[in-house]
Design a protein around this motif. Structure first.
Motif, PDB file in Angstrom:
ATOM      1  N   LEU A  19      -9.683 -14.763  21.939  1.00  0.00           N
ATOM      2  CA  LEU A  19      -8.941 -13.938  21.337  1.00  0.00           C
ATOM      3  C   LEU A  19      -8.415 -14.730  19.998  1.00  0.00           C
ATOM      4  CD1 LEU A  19      -6.803 -12.589  24.154  1.00  0.00           C
ATOM      5  CD2 LEU A  19      -8.274 -11.333  22.688  1.00  0.00           C
ATOM      6  N   HIS A  20      -8.135 -16.042  20.144  1.00  0.00           N
ATOM      7  CA  HIS A  20      -7.730 -16.735  18.841  1.00  0.00           C
ATOM      8  C   HIS A  20      -8.635 -16.760  17.760  1.00  0.00           C
ATOM      9  CE1 HIS A  20      -5.887 -19.755  16.512  1.00  0.00           C
ATOM     10  NE2 HIS A  20      -6.816 -20.269  16.415  1.00  0.00           N
ATOM     11  N   LEU A  25     -10.567 -14.281  12.508  1.00  0.00           N
ATOM     12  CA  LEU A  25     -11.558 -13.516  11.543  1.00  0.00           C
ATOM     13  C   LEU A  25     -11.622 -12.538  11.253  1.00  0.00           C
ATOM     14  CD1 LEU A  25     -14.793 -15.116  13.752  1.00  0.00           C
ATOM     15  CD2 LEU A  25     -13.716 -16.037  11.548  1.00  0.00           C
ATOM     16  N   SER A  26     -10.740 -11.640  12.138  1.00  0.00           N
ATOM     17  CA  SER A  26     -10.534 -10.160  12.032  1.00  0.00           C
ATOM     18  C   SER A  26      -9.191  -9.670  11.939  1.00  0.00           C
ATOM     19  CB  SER A  26     -11.212  -9.295  13.094  1.00  0.00           C
ATOM     20  OG  SER A  26     -10.955  -8.008  13.167  1.00  0.00           O
ATOM     21  N   PRO A  27      -8.707  -9.332  10.704  1.00  0.00           N
ATOM     22  CA  PRO A  27      -7.343  -8.923  10.526  1.00  0.00           C
ATOM     23  C   PRO A  27      -6.972  -7.583  11.437  1.00  0.00           C
ATOM     24  CG  PRO A  27      -8.271  -9.164   8.406  1.00  0.00           C
ATOM     25  CD  PRO A  27      -9.537  -9.218   9.525  1.00  0.00           C
ATOM     26  N   ALA A  28      -7.900  -6.836  11.695  1.00  0.00           N
ATOM     27  CA  ALA A  28      -7.618  -5.689  12.511  1.00  0.00           C
ATOM     28  C   ALA A  28      -7.261  -5.901  13.988  1.00  0.00           C
ATOM     29  CB  ALA A  28      -8.782  -4.697  12.671  1.00  0.00           C
ATOM     30  N   VAL A  29      -8.156  -6.902  14.276  1.00  0.00           N
ATOM     31  CA  VAL A  29      -7.738  -7.502  15.704  1.00  0.00           C
ATOM     32  C   VAL A  29      -6.402  -8.196  15.742  1.00  0.00           C
ATOM     33  CG1 VAL A  29      -8.564  -9.038  17.470  1.00  0.00           C
ATOM     34  CG2 VAL A  29     -10.433  -7.628  16.452  1.00  0.00           C
ATOM     35  N   ASN A  30      -6.176  -9.024  14.677  1.00  0.00           N
ATOM     36  CA  ASN A  30      -4.972  -9.737  14.835  1.00  0.00           C
ATOM     37  C   ASN A  30      -3.614  -8.714  14.879  1.00  0.00           C
ATOM     38  OD1 ASN A  30      -3.089 -12.181  14.054  1.00  0.00           O
ATOM     39  ND2 ASN A  30      -2.641 -10.662  12.278  1.00  0.00           N
ATOM     40  N   PHE A  31      -3.774  -7.628  14.028  1.00  0.00           N
ATOM     41  CA  PHE A  31      -2.864  -6.565  14.056  1.00  0.00           C
ATOM     42  C   PHE A  31      -2.632  -5.866  15.135  1.00  0.00           C
ATOM     43  CE2 PHE A  31      -1.250  -2.499  12.882  1.00  0.00           C
ATOM     44  CZ  PHE A  31      -0.101  -2.414  12.056  1.00  0.00           C
ATOM     45  N   LYS A 219      -1.671  -0.126   6.805  1.00  0.00           N
ATOM     46  CA  LYS A 219      -2.837   0.011   6.147  1.00  0.00           C
ATOM     47  C   LYS A 219      -3.727  -0.857   5.772  1.00  0.00           C
ATOM     48  CE  LYS A 219      -0.556   4.093   3.729  1.00  0.00           C
ATOM     49  NZ  LYS A 219      -0.233   4.750   2.626  1.00  0.00           N
ATOM     50  N   LYS A 220      -3.242  -2.315   5.673  1.00  0.00           N
ATOM     51  CA  LYS A 220      -4.225  -3.369   5.396  1.00  0.00           C
ATOM     52  C   LYS A 220      -4.489  -4.284   6.695  1.00  0.00           C
ATOM     53  CE  LYS A 220      -2.494  -3.944   0.647  1.00  0.00           C
ATOM     54  NZ  LYS A 220      -2.072  -4.625  -0.508  1.00  0.00           N
ATOM     55  N   ASN A 221      -3.890  -3.936   7.818  1.00  0.00           N
ATOM     56  CA  ASN A 221      -4.125  -4.415   8.943  1.00  0.00           C
ATOM     57  C   ASN A 221      -3.406  -5.858   9.015  1.00  0.00           C
ATOM     58  OD1 ASN A 221      -5.232  -2.474  10.745  1.00  0.00           O
ATOM     59  ND2 ASN A 221      -7.224  -2.893   9.662  1.00  0.00           N
ATOM     60  N   LEU A 222      -2.223  -5.713   8.370  1.00  0.00           N
ATOM     61  CA  LEU A 222      -1.519  -6.949   8.003  1.00  0.00           C
ATOM     62  C   LEU A 222      -0.309  -7.220   8.933  1.00  0.00           C
ATOM     63  CD1 LEU A 222      -1.012  -9.705   6.139  1.00  0.00           C
ATOM     64  CD2 LEU A 222       0.404  -8.169   4.616  1.00  0.00           C
ATOM     65  N   PHE A 223       0.012  -8.208   9.689  1.00  0.00           N
ATOM     66  CA  PHE A 223       1.160  -8.517  10.681  1.00  0.00           C
ATOM     67  C   PHE A 223       1.021  -9.912  10.686  1.00  0.00           C
ATOM     68  CE2 PHE A 223       3.532  -7.232  14.550  1.00  0.00           C
ATOM     69  CZ  PHE A 223       4.338  -8.178  14.108  1.00  0.00           C
ATOM     70  N   THR A 224       1.777 -10.671   9.856  1.00  0.00           N
ATOM     71  CA  THR A 224       1.885 -12.323   9.915  1.00  0.00           C
ATOM     72  C   THR A 224       3.308 -12.561  10.232  1.00  0.00           C
ATOM     73  OG1 THR A 224       1.920 -12.557   7.568  1.00  0.00           O
ATOM     74  CG2 THR A 224      -0.156 -12.580   8.452  1.00  0.00           C
ATOM     75  N   SER A 225       3.449 -13.899  10.127  1.00  0.00           N
ATOM     76  CA  SER A 225       4.884 -14.324  10.239  1.00  0.00           C
ATOM     77  C   SER A 225       5.557 -14.165   8.711  1.00  0.00           C
ATOM     78  CB  SER A 225       5.089 -15.905  10.535  1.00  0.00           C
ATOM     79  OG  SER A 225       4.131 -16.675   9.748  1.00  0.00           O
ATOM     80  N   GLY A 226       6.981 -14.213   8.619  1.00  0.00           N
ATOM     81  CA  GLY A 226       7.520 -13.854   7.375  1.00  0.00           C
ATOM     82  C   GLY A 226       8.865 -14.059   7.422  1.00  0.00           C
ATOM     83  N   LYS A 227       9.689 -14.015   6.363  1.00  0.00           N
ATOM     84  CA  LYS A 227      11.105 -14.011   6.386  1.00  0.00           C
ATOM     85  C   LYS A 227      11.707 -12.712   5.816  1.00  0.00           C
ATOM     86  CE  LYS A 227      13.456 -16.310   3.152  1.00  0.00           C
ATOM     87  NZ  LYS A 227      13.862 -17.671   2.158  1.00  0.00           N
ATOM     88  N   ILE A 228      12.764 -12.148   6.500  1.00  0.00           N
ATOM     89  CA  ILE A 228      13.447 -11.035   5.943  1.00  0.00           C
ATOM     90  C   ILE A 228      14.699 -11.319   5.566  1.00  0.00           C
ATOM     91  CG2 ILE A 228      14.221  -8.703   6.873  1.00  0.00           C
ATOM     92  CD1 ILE A 228      11.872  -9.044   9.266  1.00  0.00           C
TER      93      ILE A 228
END
Length: 275
Positions: A19-20, A25-31, A219-228
């Motif tokens: 899974l890691h 390797l895949s943004p879609a899987v990560n998202f 839309k970009k399969n983006l979901f990472t860490s971040g600051k709000i």
């Protein structure tokens, strides 16, 4: 027996490793996995929190939001999210108030609970009632449900909200855009919250969250860490205003929040262009 446990352990480790690798390797899987984890957390946490709310407060009450808030505030650690909050003192107004904020994604619940003041209820779509244990816990938290498809029903509910604010001395949190919007800008505001504020003669407190687009974009399969970044703006008084002033009040709040959104998101030039 010991060999069996070793084989199971090795299989679990192999699965986690796989899974890691897939997430890297895949943004879609990560998202998909991150959204899946978020949904799982919501279901499990709500199932565990329902009994606590019933035992402590006995049923549906805004007091349950304190328990819910404590639980949901732990979610950010699972996703590497950090909140930078300013202006919490602006919540310290006497009596009821209408709180309005921008609405970006399903992750907004984490941002909401990060700054939610005491004795504050939210207005949400009626469909949320039918989401299993999640619907049950937000019902117990006192969320006010509106049928967005029926204008007459929504107006009746908002009239009741005005009475509830006065009798129960609570603040009401509303998303004036009316729907999720993860574009980095604001959608035009609906006027319901501002009609309510003028009708009840209570202040409007704007709350602005910086854009999620740098770490979250379906839309970009983006979901990472971040600051709000979160900023609670000074209250806007409505005493003496009438229904004729609602449009100006709405526009004033929209412009102030849009400028703040661009500033918090590092887009000052666009804020200037919009004025």
């Amino acid at each position: 027996m010991e060999l069996g446990w070793l084989l199971w352990g090795a299989a679990v480790l192999l699965l986690l490793l796989l899974l890691h690798v897939l997430m890297e390797l895949s943004p879609a899987v990560n998202f998909a996995l991150r959204i899946g984890l978020y949904c799982l957390l919501c279901v499990v946490a709500s199932a565990l929190t329902v009994p606590a709310c019933l035992l402590v407060n006995g049923g549906r009450t805004v007091k349950n939001m304190r328990i819910i808030k404590t639980v949901v505030k732990t979610f950010k650690y699972f996703f590497g999210l950090r909140f930078e909050v300013k202006g919490l003192k602006n919540f310290e107004v006497e009596g009821p108030a209408i709180i309005v904020s921008n609405h970006q994604s399903i992750l907004d619940m984490m941002g909401l609970m990060e700054v939610l003041p005491n004795n504050c209820v939210q207005v949400g779509k009626k469909e949320l009632m039918y989401t299993g244990t999640v619907g049950l816990i937000i019902y117990l938290g006192g969320v006010i449900f509106i049928n967005r498809k029926s204008t007459t029903s929504a107006k009746m509910v908002m009239a009741e909200v005005a009475k509830t604010m006065a009798t129960d001395n609570v603040k009401v949190w509303v998303y004036p855009e009316g729907t999720r919007n993860c574009t980095g800008d604001l959608l035009p505001f609906k006027k319901g919250a501002f009609h309510l504020a003028v009708q009840a003669q209570v202040p409007v407190i704007p709350v602005v969250y910086s854009s999620f687009t740098t770490f979250y974009n379906p839309k970009k399969n983006l979901f990472t860490s971040g600051k709000i970044k979160v900023e609670v703006l000074p209250p806007i008084e409505t005493k003496g205003l009438t229904s004729d002033d609602v449009s100006d009040l709405t526009d004033k709040c929209f412009c102030t929040m849009r400028e703040t959104l661009f500033r918090l998101s590092g887009r000052p030039s666009e804020a200037k262009d919009s004025s």
